[in-house]
Structure formats: C-alpha cells, structure tokens
Design an enzyme around this catalytic site. Structure first.
Site, PDB file in Angstrom:
ATOM      1  N   PHE A 162       0.744  -1.151  -0.154  1.00 36.45           N
ATOM      2  CA  PHE A 162      -0.012   0.098   0.116  1.00 36.45           C
ATOM      3  C   PHE A 162       0.997   1.252  -0.061  1.00 36.45           C
ATOM      4  O   PHE A 162       0.713   2.050  -0.646  1.00 36.45           O
ATOM      5  CB  PHE A 162      -1.012  -0.227   1.280  1.00 36.45           C
ATOM      6  CG  PHE A 162      -2.076   0.886   1.131  1.00 36.45           C
ATOM      7  CD1 PHE A 162      -3.238   0.939   0.436  1.00 36.45           C
ATOM      8  CD2 PHE A 162      -2.017   2.336   1.607  1.00 36.45           C
ATOM      9  CE1 PHE A 162      -4.329   1.405   0.263  1.00 36.45           C
ATOM     10  CE2 PHE A 162      -2.982   3.206   1.491  1.00 36.45           C
ATOM     11  CZ  PHE A 162      -3.972   2.889   0.693  1.00 36.45           C
ATOM     12  N   ASN A 201      -3.815  -8.125  -8.655  1.00 36.86           N
ATOM     13  CA  ASN A 201      -2.795  -7.068  -8.937  1.00 36.86           C
ATOM     14  C   ASN A 201      -1.788  -7.814  -9.590  1.00 36.86           C
ATOM     15  O   ASN A 201      -1.237  -9.073  -9.392  1.00 36.86           O
ATOM     16  CB  ASN A 201      -2.449  -6.367  -7.734  1.00 36.86           C
ATOM     17  CG  ASN A 201      -1.443  -6.801  -6.975  1.00 36.86           C
ATOM     18  OD1 ASN A 201      -0.190  -6.543  -7.295  1.00 36.86           O
ATOM     19  ND2 ASN A 201      -1.607  -7.559  -6.000  1.00 36.86           N
ATOM     20  N   GLY A 219       4.112  -5.879  -9.870  1.00 39.38           N
ATOM     21  CA  GLY A 219       5.380  -6.335 -10.180  1.00 39.38           C
ATOM     22  C   GLY A 219       6.607  -5.580  -9.544  1.00 39.38           C
ATOM     23  O   GLY A 219       7.558  -4.968 -10.046  1.00 39.38           O
ATOM     24  N   PHE A 220       6.171  -5.280  -8.344  1.00 43.33           N
ATOM     25  CA  PHE A 220       7.288  -4.591  -7.580  1.00 43.33           C
ATOM     26  C   PHE A 220       7.471  -3.044  -8.152  1.00 43.33           C
ATOM     27  O   PHE A 220       8.598  -2.744  -8.153  1.00 43.33           O
ATOM     28  CB  PHE A 220       8.525  -5.180  -7.211  1.00 43.33           C
ATOM     29  CG  PHE A 220       8.280  -6.400  -6.324  1.00 43.33           C
ATOM     30  CD1 PHE A 220       7.284  -6.550  -5.524  1.00 43.33           C
ATOM     31  CD2 PHE A 220       9.314  -7.390  -6.255  1.00 43.33           C
ATOM     32  CE1 PHE A 220       7.130  -7.877  -4.610  1.00 43.33           C
ATOM     33  CE2 PHE A 220       9.388  -8.582  -5.377  1.00 43.33           C
ATOM     34  CZ  PHE A 220       8.247  -8.772  -4.579  1.00 43.33           C
ATOM     35  N   ASN A 272       9.763  -4.433   3.978  1.00 47.12           N
ATOM     36  CA  ASN A 272       9.470  -5.526   3.211  1.00 47.12           C
ATOM     37  C   ASN A 272      10.555  -5.495   1.805  1.00 47.12           C
ATOM     38  O   ASN A 272      10.393  -4.470   1.167  1.00 47.12           O
ATOM     39  CB  ASN A 272       7.877  -5.650   2.820  1.00 47.12           C
ATOM     40  CG  ASN A 272       7.672  -7.032   1.803  1.00 47.12           C
ATOM     41  OD1 ASN A 272       8.428  -7.150   0.967  1.00 47.12           O
ATOM     42  ND2 ASN A 272       6.656  -7.443   2.226  1.00 47.12           N
ATOM     43  N   SER A 305       5.688 -13.208  -3.875  1.00 44.71           N
ATOM     44  CA  SER A 305       4.705 -12.208  -4.812  1.00 44.71           C
ATOM     45  C   SER A 305       4.542 -13.128  -6.340  1.00 44.71           C
ATOM     46  O   SER A 305       5.657 -13.748  -6.729  1.00 44.71           O
ATOM     47  CB  SER A 305       5.387 -10.959  -5.107  1.00 44.71           C
ATOM     48  OG  SER A 305       4.786 -10.330  -6.455  1.00 44.71           O
ATOM     49  N   ASN A 363       4.095 -11.911  -8.919  1.00 45.88           N
ATOM     50  CA  ASN A 363       4.273 -10.983 -10.095  1.00 45.88           C
ATOM     51  C   ASN A 363       5.822 -10.459 -10.473  1.00 45.88           C
ATOM     52  O   ASN A 363       5.714  -9.934 -11.609  1.00 45.88           O
ATOM     53  CB  ASN A 363       3.245  -9.745  -9.919  1.00 45.88           C
ATOM     54  CG  ASN A 363       1.999  -9.850  -9.506  1.00 45.88           C
ATOM     55  OD1 ASN A 363       1.261 -10.770 -10.144  1.00 45.88           O
ATOM     56  ND2 ASN A 363       1.469  -9.238  -8.438  1.00 45.88           N
ATOM     57  N   THR A 364       6.728 -11.210  -9.982  1.00 43.85           N
ATOM     58  CA  THR A 364       8.018 -11.172 -10.350  1.00 43.85           C
ATOM     59  C   THR A 364       8.455 -12.672 -11.025  1.00 43.85           C
ATOM     60  O   THR A 364       8.332 -13.494 -10.094  1.00 43.85           O
ATOM     61  CB  THR A 364       8.957 -10.753  -9.169  1.00 43.85           C
ATOM     62  OG1 THR A 364       8.690  -9.556  -8.832  1.00 43.85           O
ATOM     63  CG2 THR A 364      10.423 -10.651  -9.558  1.00 43.85           C
ATOM     64  N   LYS A 418       7.659 -14.047   4.297  1.00 47.78           N
ATOM     65  CA  LYS A 418       6.380 -13.870   4.031  1.00 47.78           C
ATOM     66  C   LYS A 418       6.013 -14.870   2.966  1.00 47.78           C
ATOM     67  O   LYS A 418       6.825 -15.071   1.782  1.00 47.78           O
ATOM     68  CB  LYS A 418       5.864 -12.469   3.358  1.00 47.78           C
ATOM     69  CG  LYS A 418       4.593 -12.041   2.879  1.00 47.78           C
ATOM     70  CD  LYS A 418       4.348 -10.778   2.774  1.00 47.78           C
ATOM     71  CE  LYS A 418       2.736 -10.679   2.235  1.00 47.78           C
ATOM     72  NZ  LYS A 418       2.422  -9.339   2.220  1.00 47.78           N
ATOM     73  N   ASN A 431       0.694 -14.017   1.448  1.00 53.40           N
ATOM     74  CA  ASN A 431       0.493 -13.178   0.220  1.00 53.40           C
ATOM     75  C   ASN A 431      -0.684 -13.389  -0.479  1.00 53.40           C
ATOM     76  O   ASN A 431      -1.601 -14.125  -0.068  1.00 53.40           O
ATOM     77  CB  ASN A 431       1.774 -13.238  -0.643  1.00 53.40           C
ATOM     78  CG  ASN A 431       2.340 -12.189  -1.159  1.00 53.40           C
ATOM     79  OD1 ASN A 431       1.504 -11.158  -1.697  1.00 53.40           O
ATOM     80  ND2 ASN A 431       3.683 -11.802  -1.118  1.00 53.40           N
TER      81      ASN A 431
HETATM   82  C1  LIG Z   1      -2.265  -3.591  -5.080  1.00 53.08           C
HETATM   83  C2  LIG Z   1      -1.461  -4.783  -4.066  1.00 53.08           C
HETATM   84  C3  LIG Z   1       0.062  -4.608  -3.870  1.00 53.08           C
HETATM   85  C4  LIG Z   1       0.653  -5.563  -3.259  1.00 53.08           C
HETATM   86  N1  LIG Z   1       1.887  -5.285  -3.239  1.00 53.08           N
HETATM   87  C5  LIG Z   1       2.703  -6.116  -2.105  1.00 53.08           C
HETATM   88  C6  LIG Z   1       4.126  -6.005  -2.175  1.00 53.08           C
HETATM   89  O1  LIG Z   1       4.447  -5.196  -2.652  1.00 53.08           O
HETATM   90  N2  LIG Z   1       4.778  -6.759  -1.145  1.00 53.08           N
HETATM   91  C7  LIG Z   1       4.207  -7.698  -0.604  1.00 53.08           C
HETATM   92  O2  LIG Z   1       4.716  -8.386   0.194  1.00 53.08           O
HETATM   93  N3  LIG Z   1       2.742  -7.945  -0.435  1.00 53.08           N
HETATM   94  C8  LIG Z   1       2.010  -6.908  -1.217  1.00 53.08           C
HETATM   95  N4  LIG Z   1       0.687  -7.183  -1.432  1.00 53.08           N
HETATM   96  C9  LIG Z   1       0.047  -8.203  -0.797  1.00 53.08           C
HETATM   97  C10 LIG Z   1      -0.566  -7.756   0.534  1.00 53.08           C
HETATM   98  O3  LIG Z   1       0.512  -7.282   1.352  1.00 53.08           O
HETATM   99  C11 LIG Z   1      -1.252  -8.770   1.177  1.00 53.08           C
HETATM  100  O4  LIG Z   1      -0.493  -9.985   1.704  1.00 53.08           O
HETATM  101  C12 LIG Z   1      -2.562  -9.546   0.559  1.00 53.08           C
HETATM  102  O5  LIG Z   1      -3.036  -8.533  -0.336  1.00 53.08           O
HETATM  103  C13 LIG Z   1      -3.403 -10.354   1.526  1.00 53.08           C
HETATM  104  O6  LIG Z   1      -4.200  -9.460   2.066  1.00 53.08           O
HETATM  105  P1  LIG Z   1      -5.606  -8.686   1.773  1.00 53.08           P
HETATM  106  O7  LIG Z   1      -6.510  -9.710   1.657  1.00 53.08           O
HETATM  107  O8  LIG Z   1      -6.041  -7.892   3.400  1.00 53.08           O
HETATM  108  O9  LIG Z   1      -5.173  -7.766   0.776  1.00 53.08           O
HETATM  109  C14 LIG Z   1      -0.077  -6.450  -2.263  1.00 53.08           C
HETATM  110  C15 LIG Z   1      -1.376  -6.418  -2.331  1.00 53.08           C
HETATM  111  C16 LIG Z   1      -2.053  -5.647  -3.345  1.00 53.08           C
HETATM  112  C17 LIG Z   1      -3.669  -5.681  -3.167  1.00 53.08           C
END
Ligand SMILES: Cc1cc2nc3c(=O)[nH]c(=O)nc-3n(C[C@H](O)[C@H](O)[C@H](O)COP(=O)(O)O)c2cc1C
Length: 340
Positions: free
Chosen positions: A69, A116, A119-120, A143, A179, A181-182, A217, A246
């Site tokens: 976020f 989503n 992709g970092f 993170n 993730s 996405n990488t 994670k 994640n």
């Molecule tokens: C748009 C978006 C971007 C995210 N980016 C990352 C990220 O950069 N690194 C990470 O560890 N998790 C990332 N997450 C995962 C969240 O931290 C979380 O683990 C996941 O969304 C599950 O929780 P939620 O259902 O409350 O969203 C992202 C999630 C969303 C929706």
C-alpha cells in the site's frame, strides 16, 4: 460514511488512479491544521490493553497495514493516524523499477477482491530510506525483494543490499519471496535457496549490535509438505517468524465476470480469507506455536480478524479490507479486541 458515500465515488475511477488520488488527498488533509487531530480522535484507539510484545517489539495494537500500500514509505505517518499499530513499507528493491505495464490492478467488486500484477513498482530502497529518516514514532516493517532483472542465482545480493540500506530505519524485516508478479520469484521459496537466503541475511543480522527480527512472507498456495518445510526452515535459520499470506494465484468460486477473474496476478481480499486462515492454523499447530505469525489475507470484518487471531496469529495486517471497508474497520477490530 466511507462505504456508502466515499467508496461508490472512488470505485467509479480506475483503481490505480484512485490509489494516487487518495494518497494526495490524505497528504493534503493532514497538512490542514486541526485535521490530523480530528482524524486520530476518530480512528485511533489508545488503550494499554491493546499493546502487544511480539518478537521483542512493542506494538500499540495488533493491526498493521500490509505491504504494497505504501511501497515507497511516502505516507506512513498519515496512515498511522487511521489507527494502525504498525505499517509495513515495500516491497522495495535495490534499484527503482516501473513494474508491469498498466492496467495491472483490477477490482472484483462482486467478490470484494482485487487482482494485482504490479510487479514491485517502486522508487528503489534509497528513496525509501530518505523518507524513513524522518520517522520518529511509527513502528515500521521493511519488506524487501529483488529487481526483476536480477536472476534468481544473484537474488541474495539484492536482498542484502536492501537489508543493509534499511537496517537503521525499520523495526523488523520481511523477506518477500511470495509475490506472484516477479517471474520465478516464488522458486526462492524452495527449501534449499530459501535456507541459503535466510542464513545469509540472519548471519549479517546477528553480527549487528542490535539485530532486528527477520520474517518470511509466504504464499497461500503452498502444499502441506512445503509448509512443513517452512516450519523447518524457520527453526534452522532461527528467523523471528512468518507472515501468512501473500496473494493467491488460485481463482476458485469467484462471482465476478470471467474477463476479470482471468486476469493474471495475485488475488487478495474476501476469497482469500479462509485459505490464509488455514495456513496460519497449520503453521501454528504443526510447529506447536514455535514462532510468531502475522496473519494477513481477506480481513474484511471483526470476525475475520478474530478468526486469524484464534487460528494462531499474534498480529494481523490488512490491505484489501481497508479499501473495501474503509478505516473504520481498524477501529472496530481494536474495540472488539478490548471487549473480548
Ligand atoms: C495492489 C497490491 C499490491 C501489493 N504489493 C505487495 C508487495 O509489494 N509486497 C508484498 O509483500 N505484498 C504485497 N501485496 C500483498 C498484501 O500485502 C497482502 O499480503 C495480500 O493482499 C493479502 O491481504 P488482503 O487480502 O488484506 O489484501 C499487495 C497486495 C495488493 C492488493
């Protein structure tokens, strides 16, 4: 007010644009004299009984903002004003990178979910450090990940760079190998590369005068066998704990149109609730609660939060629920914990 007045307007706009718009709006609001105090007055629940000590850190309350976020640590101070006990910044990588081409963020309204494939996208670890230098009182998780162009064989180096750069400015670290996405990142969750990566970081960590908790994670899509490996790895590398979970690559029982559900990326929100809770329960029971767990995935209600805590989470985090339910969710959960 959020759900019935603000959300319907925001949900008319492209999700990524809304994200940037909301950031600007929150930043502007917090610059108006008197407004931060009003927001805090409304959302922050200050009560000693909410305080929790986990892996040696003292949390004001057990609810955190999940990674992704505030990737670049631009808004952590203001966001903490909505009642979060801690904020996780990142995932950051050594070099800045744009992430995947847009559109890469999709709302699945009928499922209370998001897909989503960002992709970092981030400004690089140095930029985040500049902003964190001004932090005085927000408990921050850092993170860390690897750049897309870095091959997996050299990934350890990327994590080391981020670890070193952030060391003085975060309270705990999260090694993100989950993730979707990488490309190939999740291959680093395999026992051998993961043990090596965590050993290298932990060795660096333990050489410091005041080591920081390092957490791993994980994805919600691991098999029981892989989860047992994770328990083993946490014990042998002696890292502080696990963040579960994640986003998922699964697409089960979704109501939204298939044009949306078939988008590539990680699914978060309500469809993930039970899956991530079960991962937490599995880790907690099979390890005999040998290490702390931060539970995240589909917390959209007080009950969802309680279920995670009951399953064995010591702390919880929220992302998608914050977007769908608004900041009052944090206050409601904190109040419910007090009334238990
Ligand atoms: C748009 C978006 C971007 C995210 N980016 C990352 C990220 O950069 N690194 C990470 O560890 N998790 C990332 N997450 C995962 C969240 O931290 C979380 O683990 C996941 O969304 C599950 O929780 P939620 O259902 O409350 O969203 C992202 C999630 C969303 C929706």
């Amino acid at each position: 007010m959020y759900k019935y007045l603000i959300r319907p307007i925001l949900f008319q706009i492209d999700p990524e644009k809304v994200h940037h718009f909301t950031f600007s709006l929150i930043r502007t609001l917090f610059k108006i004299p008197g407004i931060p105090a009003i927001i805090k007055q409304f959302y922050v629940v200050n009560d000693k009984r909410l305080e929790k000590e986990v892996f040696g850190l003292k949390f004001k309350n057990p609810i955190g903002l999940a990674a992704g976020f505030d990737k670049d640590a631009r808004l952590y101070k203001e966001l903490s004003g909505f009642g979060f006990g801690f904020i996780e910044i990142g995932t950051v990588t050594p070099k800045p990178q744009d992430g995947n081409p847009k559109q890469r963020l999709f709302r699945l309204k009928d499922d209370n979910a998001i897909i989503n494939r960002m992709g970092f996208n981030n400004g690089g670890v140095k930029e985040a450090v500049k902003r964190l230098k001004h932090n005085k009182k927000v408990l921050i998780g850092g993170n860390i990940g690897k750049n897309k162009v870095t091959p997996n064989e050299e990934a350890v180096n990327d994590y080391k760079i981020c670890f070193d750069a952030l060391f003085d400015y975060v309270d705990y670290f999260v090694v993100n190998v989950s993730s979707p996405n990488t490309p190939n990142l999740r291959a680093l969750q395999d026992k051998e590369p993961l043990t090596e990566l965590l050993n290298v970081l932990q060795k660096k960590n333990l050489a410091k005068t005041n080591p920081k908790p390092i957490l791993l994670k994980i994805a919600p899509d691991l098999t029981d066998e892989q989860l047992l490996d994770i328990i083993d790895i946490v014990k042998t590398t002696k890292i502080a704990g696990v963040i579960a979970t994640n986003t998922t690559i699964a697409r089960e029982n979704l109501k939204s149109d298939s044009s949306l559900t078939q988008e590539t990326g990680g699914l978060s929100g309500k469809p993930l609730t039970d899956k991530s809770t079960e991962v937490i329960r599995f880790l907690a029971t099979k390890s005999n609660k040998a290490f702390p767990i931060i539970g995240v995935g589909g917390i959209h209600s007080v009950q969802d939060a309680m279920d995670k805590l009951e399953a064995g989470a010591d702390l919880i985090q929220i992302y998608t629920g914050f977007i769908y339910e608004g900041p009052k969710l944090i206050k409601d959960i904190n109040k419910a914990i007090l009334n238990k």
